[in-house]
Write an enzyme that holds these catalytic residues in place. Structure first.
Site, mmCIF file in Angstrom:
data_model
loop_
_atom_site.group_PDB
_atom_site.id
_atom_site.type_symbol
_atom_site.label_atom_id
_atom_site.label_comp_id
_atom_site.label_asym_id
_atom_site.label_seq_id
_atom_site.Cartn_x
_atom_site.Cartn_y
_atom_site.Cartn_z
ATOM 1 N N GLY A 90 9.339 51.245 1.555
ATOM 2 C CA GLY A 90 8.276 51.795 0.717
ATOM 3 C C GLY A 90 8.772 52.527 -0.523
ATOM 4 N N LYS A 145 -0.170 52.507 15.876
ATOM 5 C CA LYS A 145 0.056 52.660 14.435
ATOM 6 C C LYS A 145 -1.199 53.212 13.749
ATOM 7 C CE LYS A 145 3.042 51.182 11.216
ATOM 8 N NZ LYS A 145 4.451 51.440 11.215
ATOM 9 N N LYS A 168 14.337 49.447 12.426
ATOM 10 C CA LYS A 168 15.434 48.885 11.610
ATOM 11 C C LYS A 168 16.622 48.532 12.503
ATOM 12 C CE LYS A 168 14.134 51.714 7.682
ATOM 13 N NZ LYS A 168 13.013 50.862 7.290
HETATM 14 P P1 ADP Z 1 11.043 52.322 4.985
HETATM 15 O O1 ADP Z 1 9.870 52.496 4.115
HETATM 16 O O2 ADP Z 1 12.279 51.978 4.223
HETATM 17 O O3 ADP Z 1 10.819 51.425 6.163
HETATM 18 P P2 ADP Z 1 10.998 54.559 6.861
HETATM 19 O O4 ADP Z 1 10.506 55.887 6.454
HETATM 20 O O5 ADP Z 1 10.152 53.727 7.746
HETATM 21 O O6 ADP Z 1 11.385 53.785 5.524
HETATM 22 O O7 ADP Z 1 12.421 54.703 7.573
HETATM 23 C C1 ADP Z 1 13.514 55.365 6.947
HETATM 24 C C2 ADP Z 1 13.604 56.808 7.408
HETATM 25 O O8 ADP Z 1 14.057 56.892 8.751
HETATM 26 C C3 ADP Z 1 14.614 57.641 6.688
HETATM 27 O O9 ADP Z 1 14.110 58.140 5.478
HETATM 28 C C4 ADP Z 1 14.914 58.789 7.676
HETATM 29 O O10 ADP Z 1 14.149 59.930 7.366
HETATM 30 C C5 ADP Z 1 14.406 58.241 9.001
HETATM 31 N N1 ADP Z 1 15.348 58.273 10.124
HETATM 32 C C6 ADP Z 1 14.959 58.411 11.400
HETATM 33 N N2 ADP Z 1 15.991 58.403 12.233
HETATM 34 C C7 ADP Z 1 17.106 58.261 11.475
HETATM 35 C C8 ADP Z 1 18.508 58.184 11.762
HETATM 36 N N3 ADP Z 1 18.966 58.250 13.021
HETATM 37 N N4 ADP Z 1 19.364 58.015 10.736
HETATM 38 C C9 ADP Z 1 18.902 57.953 9.465
HETATM 39 N N5 ADP Z 1 17.589 58.015 9.120
HETATM 40 C C10 ADP Z 1 16.696 58.169 10.112
HETATM 41 MG MG MG Z 2 9.400 51.736 7.724
#
Ligand code: ADP
Ligand code: MG
Length: 306
Positions: free
Chosen positions: A10, A122, A268
């Protein structure tokens, strides 16, 4: 030279149309750098804030029928796809690379009996009072839950992606050297109903759909671009530790131990496990947009391989 499926988070998109138009310029710049470095890329992207915004625009509007959720997903693919397509074309033209770019409206098949449907998790759309929430669940059959003290929200299922409906056209374009944007927002979730594919109110995780796409295209690398430069264990704790590389077995272990937050980093890592274990030599890299090139050169990011 590698074939890379790039999953954009995002942050690569911004929140409003103006913000998004500015953000995609930067995104296009980083992506075309990868092409100039000799890689073949295929792009997928998230749609969380955008699909929420579209859904809201059609909610409680006098004289306007509510837009069903799968249709909102389709709109978000068009809206984000248009901006990406526009910005990528401009960047390619600037660098005298005549590659055609197209965003493909993509449907992804999910199982009707996916356990996710019995446990929707969700939150989507706007916030409601308890009374409104009760009325919506009575009248429309929505599942409503309290969302961290901010009010009641509709929740939908997050089922597992089974098959990409437009897979043949995606493959054909990629093989012909075209730049394809697909599986936006994880794809529009559909279920099989005889000859019909029926849209369902659900959200497929874009990371998991991207892993599916990368397998379909026999990509070498799944590159997940997000906010953080690396994956951490003990995230946001005193003993936090950034990881450079993991094998699939280690990733599974850390995932089970709860190091990755559900709904953000966990999908991820799950996508990385799916893709990197699907064939020898395949790897997943999780890093931030600005670090994509460096991460591919092995200088940063978290690399997950078999
Ligand atoms: P995107 O829009 O890229 O899918 P998300 O917000 O869904 O982003 O996922 C990325 C976020 O995951 C990061 O910004 C971080 O805050 C969070 N996060 C949660 N657990 C971890 C972890 N173990 N290591 C790094 N980031 C993490
Ligand atoms: Mg995400």
């Amino acid at each position: 030279m590698a074939r890379i499926v790039v999953a954009l988070g995002g942050n690569a998109l911004g929140k409003s149309p103006g913000e998004q138009l500015a953000a995609v310029k930067n995104t296009a710049n980083s992506l075309v750098d990868l092409i100039e470095a000799g890689h073949e890329i295929i792009i997928s992207h998230g749609n969380g804030p955008q699909v929420g915004m579209i859904n809201l625009a059609f909610t409680n509007r006098e004289g306007i029928e509510e837009m069903p959720f799968p249709e909102c997903g389709a709109m978000s693919q068009g809206y984000i796809g248009y901006h990406l397509q526009n910005a990528l074309r401009e960047e390619l033209v600037k660098r005298e690379r005549l590659v055609a770019v197209a965003a493909i409206v993509t449907q992804v098949i999910v199982n009707r009996d996916d356990p996710a449907f019995t446990n929707p998790s969700k939150p989507v759309g706007s916030f409601y009072s308890k009374e409104e929430a009760d009325r919506l669940s009575r009248e429309k059959g929505y599942m409503m839950v309290e969302d961290s003290g901010r009010g009641y929200r509709r929740v939908v299922a997050s089922p597992y992606p089974v098959e990409i409906v437009e897979k043949d056209i995606i493959k054909t374009l990629v093989e012909a050297g075209k730049l394809v944007i697909t599986c936006g927002g994880g794809g529009i979730p559909v279920v099989r109903d005889g000859h019909t594919l029926k849209g369902v109110a659900a959200v497929i995780d874009k990371d998991l759909a991207s892993a599916k796409l990368a397998q379909l295209l026999e990509a070498d690398i799944l590159l997940i671009l997000t906010v953080v430069e690396k994956v951490a264990i003990n995230f946001r704790q005193k003993n936090q530790q950034w990881l450079d590389r993991l094998n699939v077995a280690e990733a599974k272990k850390l995932k089970e131990a709860g190091h990755f937050i559900k709904g953000s980093m966990e999908p991820k890592v799950r996508a990385a496990i799916d893709f990197s274990s699907s064939k020898d030599g395949r790897k997943t890299i999780i890093t931030s947009l600005g670090k994509a090139g460096e991460a591919l050169a092995g200088k940063t990011g978290t690399k997950i391989s078999k």
